[in-house]
Design a protein around this motif. Structure first.
Motif, PDB file in Angstrom:
ATOM      1  N   TYR A 135       0.814  -1.203   0.000  1.00 36.99           N
ATOM      2  CA  TYR A 135       0.000   0.000   0.000  1.00 36.99           C
ATOM      3  C   TYR A 135       0.853   1.261   0.000  1.00 36.99           C
ATOM      4  N   TYR A 136       0.209   2.376  -0.373  1.00 36.42           N
ATOM      5  CA  TYR A 136       0.935   3.637  -0.456  1.00 36.42           C
ATOM      6  C   TYR A 136       1.177   4.192   0.940  1.00 36.42           C
ATOM      7  N   THR A 137       2.429   4.480   1.252  1.00 33.05           N
ATOM      8  CA  THR A 137       2.784   5.138   2.499  1.00 33.05           C
ATOM      9  C   THR A 137       3.849   6.177   2.205  1.00 33.05           C
ATOM     10  N   THR A 138       4.086   7.076   3.143  1.00 36.20           N
ATOM     11  CA  THR A 138       5.071   8.125   2.944  1.00 36.20           C
ATOM     12  C   THR A 138       5.667   8.533   4.284  1.00 36.20           C
ATOM     13  N   PRO A 139       6.927   8.976   4.293  1.00 31.02           N
ATOM     14  CA  PRO A 139       7.499   9.510   5.536  1.00 31.02           C
ATOM     15  C   PRO A 139       6.735  10.767   5.955  1.00 31.02           C
ATOM     16  N   TYR A 140       6.903  11.176   7.204  1.00 33.41           N
ATOM     17  CA  TYR A 140       6.113  12.303   7.684  1.00 33.41           C
ATOM     18  C   TYR A 140       6.922  13.211   8.604  1.00 33.41           C
ATOM     19  N   THR A 141       6.437  14.433   8.693  1.00 31.36           N
ATOM     20  CA  THR A 141       6.887  15.402   9.691  1.00 31.36           C
ATOM     21  C   THR A 141       5.640  15.936  10.369  1.00 31.36           C
ATOM     22  N   SER A 142       5.805  16.620  11.488  1.00 30.84           N
ATOM     23  CA  SER A 142       4.634  17.172  12.171  1.00 30.84           C
ATOM     24  C   SER A 142       3.903  18.173  11.282  1.00 30.84           C
ATOM     25  N   GLN A 143       4.663  18.953  10.477  1.00 34.52           N
ATOM     26  CA  GLN A 143       4.026  19.920   9.586  1.00 34.52           C
ATOM     27  C   GLN A 143       3.265  19.226   8.463  1.00 34.52           C
ATOM     28  N   LYS A 144       3.840  18.128   7.932  1.00 35.68           N
ATOM     29  CA  LYS A 144       3.163  17.391   6.863  1.00 35.68           C
ATOM     30  C   LYS A 144       1.851  16.799   7.372  1.00 35.68           C
ATOM     31  N   ILE A 145       1.859  16.293   8.594  1.00 33.75           N
ATOM     32  CA  ILE A 145       0.629  15.743   9.167  1.00 33.75           C
ATOM     33  C   ILE A 145      -0.411  16.841   9.347  1.00 33.75           C
ATOM     34  N   THR A 146       0.011  18.009   9.820  1.00 28.73           N
ATOM     35  CA  THR A 146      -0.922  19.134   9.983  1.00 28.73           C
ATOM     36  C   THR A 146      -1.535  19.534   8.648  1.00 28.73           C
ATOM     37  N   ASP A 147      -0.687  19.661   7.609  1.00 24.67           N
ATOM     38  CA  ASP A 147      -1.186  20.034   6.277  1.00 24.67           C
ATOM     39  C   ASP A 147      -2.163  18.974   5.753  1.00 24.67           C
ATOM     40  N   TYR A 148      -1.833  17.713   6.021  1.00 24.53           N
ATOM     41  CA  TYR A 148      -2.686  16.626   5.534  1.00 24.53           C
ATOM     42  C   TYR A 148      -4.040  16.627   6.233  1.00 24.53           C
ATOM     43  N   LEU A 149      -4.048  16.795   7.541  1.00 24.33           N
ATOM     44  CA  LEU A 149      -5.310  16.817   8.276  1.00 24.33           C
ATOM     45  C   LEU A 149      -6.156  18.022   7.879  1.00 24.33           C
ATOM     46  N   ASP A 150      -5.500  19.153   7.588  1.00 23.92           N
ATOM     47  CA  ASP A 150      -6.238  20.329   7.095  1.00 23.92           C
ATOM     48  C   ASP A 150      -6.949  19.986   5.786  1.00 23.92           C
ATOM     49  N   ALA A 151      -6.237  19.307   4.868  1.00 25.17           N
ATOM     50  CA  ALA A 151      -6.824  18.933   3.578  1.00 25.17           C
ATOM     51  C   ALA A 151      -7.934  17.901   3.777  1.00 25.17           C
ATOM     52  N   LEU A 152      -7.711  16.959   4.676  1.00 22.36           N
ATOM     53  CA  LEU A 152      -8.711  15.935   4.952  1.00 22.36           C
ATOM     54  C   LEU A 152     -10.010  16.571   5.454  1.00 22.36           C
ATOM     55  N   GLU A 153      -9.895  17.534   6.316  1.00 21.15           N
ATOM     56  CA  GLU A 153     -11.087  18.215   6.828  1.00 21.15           C
ATOM     57  C   GLU A 153     -11.803  18.993   5.718  1.00 21.15           C
TER      58      GLU A 153
END
Length: 446
Positions: free
Chosen positions: A78-96
């Motif tokens: 499955y698709y996975t990617t490394p992360y940083t705290s900022q990347k997670i924040t940006d991703y959750l913003d987009a998810l919302e």
């Protein structure tokens, strides 16, 4: 020949509407998304979501993809990617934002979901605060059954008591743990981040907090003997009682790195590997049944003490998928969001559809997909398998299956997916190669 050559969008969609679903499945395995899929996906989700759900209370599930992992396990497709705290924040913003874009559509407003499944990736890489943030957003944006199943896929290396408390207080009631094996040797060889000791600790902690616990295991690992498997079964059955156990066979395809490693390390063919999988499966079933579990037709075992049937099956549910790489599988069509996190975030922030691929389906094609997926992904060796499919089909659609099952089998024979001249359903090498390539947005759970 390029199937989009000199054809309009309407012509492409018309041609697809005339094909059986097995042909569509085959086409999607060998055509890049940049070709016909980008045309076929145009406004697909918007068109579906613009209408009320025709099956508002029948096996509707919500899939939320969290694509980040602490490490990359060798077996993972499955698709996975490394992360940083900022990347997670940006991703959750987009998810919302994606949630906001769909939550008030006629389809979503008319749908009651029996389950939400946070998959990945490894959702447990989220902090306790981020877990509460996204779970709160989900529960306040969609309608769920009061007795719904609310699952969070996790890994022992990234789950701790603080996060377990956050899950419990947010309303989650099931955790699926990616254990894979209790062998320290094989965990290291697969580059898994957890240890057997940490796995045991987290299992017991989840049971103490009252979660329904599913343990994901893999068997048929390269170098794994029956003695190794016996040890995994012994440890597995030493707990108070995990409610569910999912035992996945490690299926290896030809001309892949795993296939080459199998030949190099063990000197056996893939055919011999599959024969061993069948032997391991028989041993697993006998062991689990002797330890008060019963088996579904899939690789899932349920403990007789307090167990219930898992409500999320990617092979036979109506799935609305959100997040990067999330698959949506509905009666009128299917699609998959951008795999790349940055592409997904950009699409959401620019108010573009985050879907990278998709196809509209008519009712007959949807019926055929239901049956095809069960043939491919479920335990078709059961003597009453066809009767089980027929029963599930009636539960799903409320109409008899008729001759569709036999038609799908004939379509599979014609495409050389299964062998002819036998009453058993035996996959060909051609189908295994197709399964290695097909991009249908299947969620990472059976």
């Amino acid at each position: 020949m390029n199937i989009t050559e000199n054809l309009s969008t309407q012509d492409i969609l018309k041609r697809l509407s005339e094909k059986n679903y097995t042909e569509i499945f085959n086409i999607r395995s060998r055509v890049e998304a940049s070709d016909w899929e980008r045309i076929a996906v145009e406004n697909l989700k918007q068109n579906i979501f613009a209408n009320p759900n025709r099956y508002p209370n029948t096996k509707n599930v919500l899939y939320v993809h969290i694509p980040f992992c602490a490490t990359r396990c060798d077996y993972c497709p499955y698709y996975t990617t490394p992360y940083t705290s900022q990347k997670i924040t940006d991703y959750l913003d987009a998810l919302e934002k994606e949630i906001e874009n769909i939550k008030n559509t006629p389809f979503i407003k008319s749908t009651t979901f029996s389950s939400v499944y946070f998959g990945g990736g490894t959702p447990s890489v989220l902090s306790a605060e981020n877990i509460k943030r996204i779970v709160y957003k989900i529960f306040n944006s969609f309608n769920f059954d009061k007795d719904g199943e609310f699952s969070f896929e996790s890994n022992p290396s990234t789950l701790n008591e603080e996060k377990i408390i956050a899950l419990k207080s947010s309303g989650m009631n099931r955790v699926s743990l990616g254990i894979q094996t209790f062998s320290d040797r094989f965990l290291k060889e697969m580059h898994c981040a957890h240890t057997p000791e940490k796995a045991k600790q987290i299992i017991n902690l989840l049971l103490d907090y009252g979660f329904t616990v599913n343990i994901d295991m893999i068997y048929g690992l390269i170098g794994q003997t029956k003695e190794h498997l016996e040890y995994d079964m012994e440890v597995l059955n030493s707990f108070g009682a995990p409610h569910q156990v999912t035992l996945f066979p490690l299926r290896i395809a030809t001309h892949t790195p795993l296939g080459e490693e199998l030949e190099r390390k063990e000197g056996i063919t893939i055919k011999a590997h599959f024969k061993r999988l069948l032997e391991f499966d028989a041993f697993i079933e006998k062991t689990m049944l002797n330890n008060n579990y019963f088996r579904e037709e899939s690789p899932v075992f349920y403990h007789k003490k307090g167990a219930y049937e898992h409500k999320y099956h990617s092979t036979e549910t109506r799935i609305v998928g959100i997040g990067s790489s999330a698959g949506t599988l509905l009666d009128d069509g299917e699609g998959c969001n951008f795999h790349n996190v940055d592409e997904y975030i950009s699409a959401i922030n620019e108010n573009r559809d985050p879907a990278i691929s998709g196809v509209a389906l008519n009712q007959q094609q949807a019926y055929e997909r239901f049956i095809l997926y069960r043939i491919i992904y479920m335990n078709r060796s059961l003597p009453n398998f066809k009767e089980i499919v027929e029963q599930r089909f009636m539960e799903h659609y409320g109409v008899p299956m008729g001759d569709i099952y036999d038609k799908v089998l004939e379509d599979m024979r014609r495409l050389r997916f299964i062998k002819s001249g036998t009453d058993k359903i035996i996959f060909t090498d051609r189908l295994w190669m197709v399964l290695n390539k097909v991009k249908i947005g299947m969620p990472s759970i059976l």
